[in-house]
Design a protein around this motif. Structure first.
Motif, PDB file in Angstrom:
ATOM      1  N   ASN A   1       0.816  -1.229   0.000  1.00  0.00           N
ATOM      2  CA  ASN A   1       0.000   0.000   0.000  1.00  0.00           C
ATOM      3  C   ASN A   1       0.841   1.266   0.000  1.00  0.00           C
ATOM      4  OD1 ASN A   1      -2.456  -1.561   0.195  1.00  0.00           O
ATOM      5  ND2 ASN A   1      -1.776  -2.013   2.282  1.00  0.00           N
TER       6      ASN A   1
ATOM      7  N   ASP B   1      -1.501  -2.263  10.755  1.00  0.00           N
ATOM      8  CA  ASP B   1      -2.942  -2.202  10.965  1.00  0.00           C
ATOM      9  C   ASP B   1      -3.273  -2.195  12.458  1.00  0.00           C
ATOM     10  OD1 ASP B   1      -5.443  -1.895   9.986  1.00  0.00           O
ATOM     11  OD2 ASP B   1      -5.753  -3.978   9.389  1.00  0.00           O
TER      12      ASP B   1
ATOM     13  N   ALA C   1      -5.372   6.316  -2.188  1.00  0.00           N
ATOM     14  CA  ALA C   1      -6.676   5.635  -2.114  1.00  0.00           C
ATOM     15  C   ALA C   1      -6.731   4.761  -0.865  1.00  0.00           C
ATOM     16  CB  ALA C   1      -6.893   4.784  -3.362  1.00  0.00           C
ATOM     17  N   TYR C   2      -5.613   4.092  -0.584  1.00  0.00           N
ATOM     18  CA  TYR C   2      -5.560   3.230   0.606  1.00  0.00           C
ATOM     19  C   TYR C   2      -5.675   4.083   1.871  1.00  0.00           C
ATOM     20  CZ  TYR C   2      -4.072  -0.255   3.983  1.00  0.00           C
ATOM     21  OH  TYR C   2      -4.038  -1.092   5.058  1.00  0.00           O
ATOM     22  N   TRP C   3      -4.974   5.199   1.873  1.00  0.00           N
ATOM     23  CA  TRP C   3      -4.979   6.106   3.039  1.00  0.00           C
ATOM     24  C   TRP C   3      -6.397   6.617   3.323  1.00  0.00           C
ATOM     25  CZ3 TRP C   3      -1.939   7.414   6.974  1.00  0.00           C
ATOM     26  CH2 TRP C   3      -2.160   8.625   7.647  1.00  0.00           C
ATOM     27  N   GLN C   4      -7.094   6.982   2.226  1.00  0.00           N
ATOM     28  CA  GLN C   4      -8.487   7.460   2.345  1.00  0.00           C
ATOM     29  C   GLN C   4      -9.373   6.403   2.986  1.00  0.00           C
ATOM     30  OE1 GLN C   4     -10.697  10.120   0.771  1.00  0.00           O
ATOM     31  NE2 GLN C   4      -8.908  11.267   1.429  1.00  0.00           N
ATOM     32  N   ALA C   5      -9.188   5.171   2.512  1.00  0.00           N
ATOM     33  CA  ALA C   5     -10.034   4.077   2.993  1.00  0.00           C
ATOM     34  C   ALA C   5      -9.607   3.576   4.373  1.00  0.00           C
ATOM     35  CB  ALA C   5     -10.013   2.935   1.977  1.00  0.00           C
ATOM     36  N   HIS C   6      -8.346   3.799   4.716  1.00  0.00           N
ATOM     37  CA  HIS C   6      -7.813   3.288   5.990  1.00  0.00           C
ATOM     38  C   HIS C   6      -7.137   4.399   6.788  1.00  0.00           C
ATOM     39  CE1 HIS C   6      -7.985  -0.207   3.310  1.00  0.00           C
ATOM     40  NE2 HIS C   6      -8.219  -0.918   4.400  1.00  0.00           N
TER      41      HIS C   6
END
Ligand SMILES: [Zn+2]
Length: 512
Positions: free
Chosen positions: A431, A457, A476-481
């Motif tokens: 990621n 995580d 995108a990963y940062w936004q979702a997580h």
């Protein structure tokens, strides 16, 4: 590789229901700096580091002050300032005593990342992180890093120590010296320690699917301390004859480090995160400022009593100055207010000091205790922290000769390279957004634990001093997580017993 894959599958099953990020491998390259590595990376001399960097978010990682391995690595593993974790140096003063002893992991006053992961499933393996002796009772294996306390176990669990010794694993030596005529032997020894450390890292790495595997390679630092002068024609101790023989020693050690890194990285599955970091950067020593001599000179304006009340823990490195204080130091006459007043005058004087030969300041920064240390351990820290300008080393001076030399001069240290603030960081993983980190952002060792916990995580305690290096994460990963901050780090209390205290020897200067 197969064993790791199978073991990962078993582990995923046994932990179903519990969120687990991909495993994280942290590789410490002590003293690594892009200034040294960049040309070799461009010339194709470090192909494995280059390949890893190509798939990494990477940039400069600032150290903490004082940027020595013990406080720096402790900040990297705890996420807090030395004022909170309590380790400022290689040495410490015994309470109400003039006796200076080697600092140990017992002085650490906050939890390192491996303790935060305790009891959460997949285990950890920690190898050679400086200032981790005595080892922590981790969920997994810990092979302590220096300084080592003689007569004590340095592996946890202790029953693993004999097999590690039987492999011929070598711990870092305590003293750094480069006697004329012994250069080749010293270089061979550094290469051998590096070889053995990679051998152990590869062996332990393949034993089980560690959640966190953290290994530090320290010979990169040692070789730069000792062999810098052979590559530095501007050094006053540069000698073309020995340079002919030993020039390129640092490069040779790094080239071998890169080969061994390639073998190690090949064992790491594609879906794991890899974080490479150094605890500080590096640069030449070309000139020496002698703090002890300066304080006793008439031009400094300090009285003899004031000069005597300023002391260092080290017999060579005087970048950290302490003011003797009533109630803390035997024979002291200054109250805390008077000590503070002297501290302020020292800082003021050092800030305007110039080297008469160059007309320039020998320091990049001069900081007082309260300006740089945050946390309840801050009082233990030095009153003044001098950050040398490029090329300078802050020495105590010729104490044994009664401080006869001028305040500035050619370096007398056996070391020809010294730490700088700017270390390195690289983060690779599923990621991660590869490429250079924005240069208008500042990243530091304090960001390592938050970033590591995020990659694992895991929740991030609210009282850490740093932040996740978010610009290295895929947007995108940062936004979702988004990171989840929760809870506080528990203080750690592991004082020595009187017997252990008595066992600690006054160790020589190590300078790592
Ligand atoms: Zn060092």
């Amino acid at each position: 590789m197969t064993a790791v894959v199978i073991a990962t599958a078993i582990l995923t099953l046994s932990n179903c229901g519990k969120p687990q990020g991909p495993p994280l491998v942290v590789i410490g390259l002590d003293g690594a700096t892009w200034e040294k590595l960049d040309p070799w990376l461009e010339q194709g001399k470090l192909p494995n580091l280059k390949a890893l960097r190509d798939r990494s978010a990477y940039g400069t990682l600032n150290s903490v002050m004082p940027y020595l391995s013990p406080p720096a690595w402790t900040s990297a593993t705890t996420g807090v300032n030395p004022g909170r974790h309590g380790i400022f140096d290689f040495q410490r003063r015994l309470a109400d005593s003039d006796k200076i002893v080697s600092e140990t992991a017992n002085s650490r006053r906050t939890q390192p990342i491996w303790n935060l992961l305790k009891g959460e499933g997949p285990r950890v393996c920690i190898i050679n992180v400086p200032m981790t002796d005595p080892p922590d009772e981790v969920d997994g294996v810990m092979v302590s890093g220096f300084p080592h306390v003689s007569g004590r176990n340095w592996v946890y669990p202790p029953e693993r120590q004999p097999e590690i010794e039987a492999m011929g694993y070598l711990r870092d030596q305590m003293e750094m010296k480069l006697p004329g005529g012994e250069e080749q032997a010293v270089l061979d020894s550094l290469m051998l320690i590096q070889e053995k450390r990679f051998e152990l890292a590869k062996k332990l790495y393949q034993e089980e699917p560690w959640r966190l595997f953290w290994v530090v390679f320290t010979q990169t630092d040692r070789v730069q301390h000792l062999f810098w002068k052979f590559d530095d024609p501007e050094s006053p101790v540069y000698d073309p004859e020995t340079a002919e023989k030993f020039g390129g020693s640092i490069e040779r050690l790094w080239v071998r480090c890169d080969e061994l890194l390639g073998e190690f990285i090949a064992l790491i599955p594609e879906d794991a995160n890899i974080l490479v970091l150094s605890d500080h950067g590096f640069g030449p020593i070309r000139r020496e400022f002698r703090a002890g001599n300066y304080l006793r000179s008439t031009e400094s304006g300090f009285t003899r009593d004031e000069a005597i009340d300023v002391f260092t823990l080290d017999r060579s490195d005087a970048a950290r100055l302490y003011v003797r204080q009533l109630g803390k130091d035997p024979g002291a006459t200054r109250t805390s207010e008077q000590a503070r007043e002297l501290e302020a005058r020292l800082a003021e004087r050092f800030r305007t000091l110039v080297d008469p030969e160059t007309g320039k300041s020998p320091f990049d920064r001069v900081d007082e205790k309260h300006e740089i240390f945050k946390g309840e351990q801050s009082e233990k820290g030095p009153n003044i922290n001098l950050t040398p300008a490029p090329g300078y080393y802050v020495a105590l001076g010729d104490r044994d000769e009664g401080y006869q030399l001028p305040s500035f001069g050619d370096p007398r240290s056996t070391l020809s390279g010294w730490h700088r603030m700017n270390g390195i960081v690289m983060i690779a993983g599923p990621n991660i957004k590869p490429g250079p980190l924005p240069t208008n952002e500042v990243h530091s060792l304090l960001d390592v634990v938050p970033t590591a916990l995020y990659l694992l995580d895991h929740t991030i305690p609210k009282d850490l001093y740093g932040k996740v290096i978010s610009s290295g994460i895929d947007p995108a990963y940062w936004q979702a997580h988004p990171p989840v901050t929760e809870g506080l780090v528990q203080p750690e209390s592991n004082p020595l017993t009187p017997e252990e205290e008595a066992q600690i020897k006054n160790l020589p200067y190590v300078g790592g």
